[in-house]
Design a protein around this motif. Sequence first.
Motif, PDB file in Angstrom:
ATOM      1  N   GLN A 171      17.528   9.844 -11.640  1.00  0.00           N
ATOM      2  CA  GLN A 171      17.487   9.594 -10.301  1.00  0.00           C
ATOM      3  C   GLN A 171      16.222   8.932  -9.797  1.00  0.00           C
ATOM      4  OE1 GLN A 171      18.544  12.765  -7.639  1.00  0.00           O
ATOM      5  NE2 GLN A 171      18.260  11.585  -5.967  1.00  0.00           N
ATOM      6  N   VAL A 172      16.021   7.848  -9.406  1.00  0.00           N
ATOM      7  CA  VAL A 172      14.930   7.146  -8.608  1.00  0.00           C
ATOM      8  C   VAL A 172      14.372   7.930  -7.537  1.00  0.00           C
ATOM      9  CG1 VAL A 172      13.714   5.083  -8.263  1.00  0.00           C
ATOM     10  CG2 VAL A 172      15.621   5.110 -10.222  1.00  0.00           C
ATOM     11  N   GLN A 173      13.239   8.183  -7.723  1.00  0.00           N
ATOM     12  CA  GLN A 173      12.622   8.684  -6.334  1.00  0.00           C
ATOM     13  C   GLN A 173      10.981   8.279  -6.339  1.00  0.00           C
ATOM     14  OE1 GLN A 173      12.831  13.112  -6.500  1.00  0.00           O
ATOM     15  NE2 GLN A 173      13.823  13.085  -4.774  1.00  0.00           N
ATOM     16  N   LEU A 174      10.933   7.997  -4.997  1.00  0.00           N
ATOM     17  CA  LEU A 174       9.663   7.430  -4.552  1.00  0.00           C
ATOM     18  C   LEU A 174       9.027   8.333  -3.480  1.00  0.00           C
ATOM     19  CD1 LEU A 174      10.350   3.548  -4.411  1.00  0.00           C
ATOM     20  CD2 LEU A 174       9.198   5.101  -6.388  1.00  0.00           C
ATOM     21  N   VAL A 175       7.854   8.783  -3.456  1.00  0.00           N
ATOM     22  CA  VAL A 175       7.293   9.691  -2.359  1.00  0.00           C
ATOM     23  C   VAL A 175       5.896   9.196  -2.247  1.00  0.00           C
ATOM     24  CG1 VAL A 175       6.558  12.004  -2.029  1.00  0.00           C
ATOM     25  CG2 VAL A 175       8.683  11.571  -3.396  1.00  0.00           C
ATOM     26  N   GLU A 176       5.724   8.882  -0.721  1.00  0.00           N
ATOM     27  CA  GLU A 176       4.366   8.242  -0.120  1.00  0.00           C
ATOM     28  C   GLU A 176       3.972   9.436   0.502  1.00  0.00           C
ATOM     29  OE1 GLU A 176       7.636   4.892   0.751  1.00  0.00           O
ATOM     30  OE2 GLU A 176       7.521   7.287   0.540  1.00  0.00           O
ATOM     31  N   SER A 177       2.517   9.312   0.326  1.00  0.00           N
ATOM     32  CA  SER A 177       1.670  10.243   0.998  1.00  0.00           C
ATOM     33  C   SER A 177       0.513   9.530   1.199  1.00  0.00           C
ATOM     34  CB  SER A 177       1.190  11.491   0.231  1.00  0.00           C
ATOM     35  OG  SER A 177       0.715  10.953  -0.874  1.00  0.00           O
ATOM     36  N   GLY A 178      -0.524  10.231   2.200  1.00  0.00           N
ATOM     37  CA  GLY A 178      -1.717   9.689   2.587  1.00  0.00           C
ATOM     38  C   GLY A 178      -2.005   9.149   3.995  1.00  0.00           C
ATOM     39  N   GLY A 179      -0.807   8.812   4.533  1.00  0.00           N
ATOM     40  CA  GLY A 179      -0.862   8.457   5.953  1.00  0.00           C
ATOM     41  C   GLY A 179      -1.713   9.431   6.936  1.00  0.00           C
ATOM     42  N   ASP A 180      -2.198   8.921   8.196  1.00  0.00           N
ATOM     43  CA  ASP A 180      -2.908   9.640   8.885  1.00  0.00           C
ATOM     44  C   ASP A 180      -3.283   8.847  10.062  1.00  0.00           C
ATOM     45  OD1 ASP A 180      -5.651  12.220   8.167  1.00  0.00           O
ATOM     46  OD2 ASP A 180      -4.199  11.844   9.990  1.00  0.00           O
ATOM     47  N   LEU A 181      -3.999   9.759  11.260  1.00  0.00           N
ATOM     48  CA  LEU A 181      -4.473   8.941  12.367  1.00  0.00           C
ATOM     49  C   LEU A 181      -5.831   8.524  12.056  1.00  0.00           C
ATOM     50  CD1 LEU A 181      -4.653   8.124  15.403  1.00  0.00           C
ATOM     51  CD2 LEU A 181      -5.286  10.551  15.763  1.00  0.00           C
ATOM     52  N   VAL A 182      -6.439   7.420  12.251  1.00  0.00           N
ATOM     53  CA  VAL A 182      -7.619   7.150  11.755  1.00  0.00           C
ATOM     54  C   VAL A 182      -8.307   6.121  13.025  1.00  0.00           C
ATOM     55  CG1 VAL A 182      -7.012   5.020  10.415  1.00  0.00           C
ATOM     56  CG2 VAL A 182      -9.137   6.230   9.910  1.00  0.00           C
ATOM     57  N   GLN A 183      -9.484   5.979  13.031  1.00  0.00           N
ATOM     58  CA  GLN A 183     -10.151   5.100  14.203  1.00  0.00           C
ATOM     59  C   GLN A 183     -10.572   4.009  13.566  1.00  0.00           C
ATOM     60  OE1 GLN A 183     -14.007   6.875  15.367  1.00  0.00           O
ATOM     61  NE2 GLN A 183     -13.062   8.128  16.758  1.00  0.00           N
ATOM     62  N   PRO A 184     -10.316   2.884  14.487  1.00  0.00           N
ATOM     63  CA  PRO A 184     -10.590   1.355  14.034  1.00  0.00           C
ATOM     64  C   PRO A 184     -11.935   1.273  13.084  1.00  0.00           C
ATOM     65  CG  PRO A 184      -9.783   1.426  16.163  1.00  0.00           C
ATOM     66  CD  PRO A 184     -10.038   3.042  15.803  1.00  0.00           C
ATOM     67  N   GLY A 185     -11.926   0.558  12.087  1.00  0.00           N
ATOM     68  CA  GLY A 185     -12.790   0.309  10.994  1.00  0.00           C
ATOM     69  C   GLY A 185     -12.656   1.341  10.104  1.00  0.00           C
ATOM     70  N   GLY A 186     -11.923   2.315  10.141  1.00  0.00           N
ATOM     71  CA  GLY A 186     -11.695   3.351   9.233  1.00  0.00           C
ATOM     72  C   GLY A 186     -11.026   2.927   8.030  1.00  0.00           C
ATOM     73  N   SER A 187     -10.993   4.072   7.157  1.00  0.00           N
ATOM     74  CA  SER A 187     -10.281   3.556   5.545  1.00  0.00           C
ATOM     75  C   SER A 187      -9.121   4.975   5.234  1.00  0.00           C
ATOM     76  CB  SER A 187     -11.276   3.894   4.396  1.00  0.00           C
ATOM     77  OG  SER A 187     -12.152   2.717   4.618  1.00  0.00           O
ATOM     78  N   LEU A 188      -8.126   4.468   4.631  1.00  0.00           N
ATOM     79  CA  LEU A 188      -7.267   5.357   4.121  1.00  0.00           C
ATOM     80  C   LEU A 188      -6.742   5.006   2.741  1.00  0.00           C
ATOM     81  CD1 LEU A 188      -4.886   5.995   7.196  1.00  0.00           C
ATOM     82  CD2 LEU A 188      -6.058   7.786   6.164  1.00  0.00           C
ATOM     83  N   ASN A 189      -6.439   5.972   2.130  1.00  0.00           N
ATOM     84  CA  ASN A 189      -6.005   5.557   0.839  1.00  0.00           C
ATOM     85  C   ASN A 189      -4.377   6.309   0.599  1.00  0.00           C
ATOM     86  OD1 ASN A 189      -5.770   4.730  -1.892  1.00  0.00           O
ATOM     87  ND2 ASN A 189      -6.691   6.226  -2.836  1.00  0.00           N
ATOM     88  N   LEU A 190      -3.478   5.152   0.526  1.00  0.00           N
ATOM     89  CA  LEU A 190      -2.050   5.778   0.510  1.00  0.00           C
ATOM     90  C   LEU A 190      -1.698   5.761  -1.049  1.00  0.00           C
ATOM     91  CD1 LEU A 190      -0.240   3.439   2.858  1.00  0.00           C
ATOM     92  CD2 LEU A 190      -1.454   5.713   3.356  1.00  0.00           C
TER      93      LEU A 190
END
Length: 115
Positions: free
Chosen positions: A1-20
């Motif tokens: 069974q194929v599964q994809l699980v995302e993580s890393g989303g958040d609230l961030v200020q403009p100009g900020g960074s995130l890594n999903l």
Amino acid sequence: QVQLVESGGDLVQPGGSLNLSCAASGIIFSIYSMAWYRQAPGKQRELVATITSGGGTNYVDSVKGRFSISRDNTKKTVYLQMNSLKPEDTAVYYCRVLYGATLYWGQGTQVTVSS
């Protein structure tokens, strides 16, 4: 069974960074192209970035120079490094794989860019 699980989303200020991250299971990850999409409220889902099995990448114009897609085949994970985030990047971010004749999607992770 194929599964994809995302993580890393958040609230961030403009100009900020995130890594999903998107962890895959049930597939021979290394041989498949992977993609990140996003869907903002009231808008259609749009393709953000793709990465081939060989590491070739493509981006939608609006994120070029700010986002970077990468993959770690040993961890069966695809990443989306997002820098210089803007309010218009606010959306639910999904990863996707075309496995055989079937598209598989993760459940999504919310990214909100706001001061």
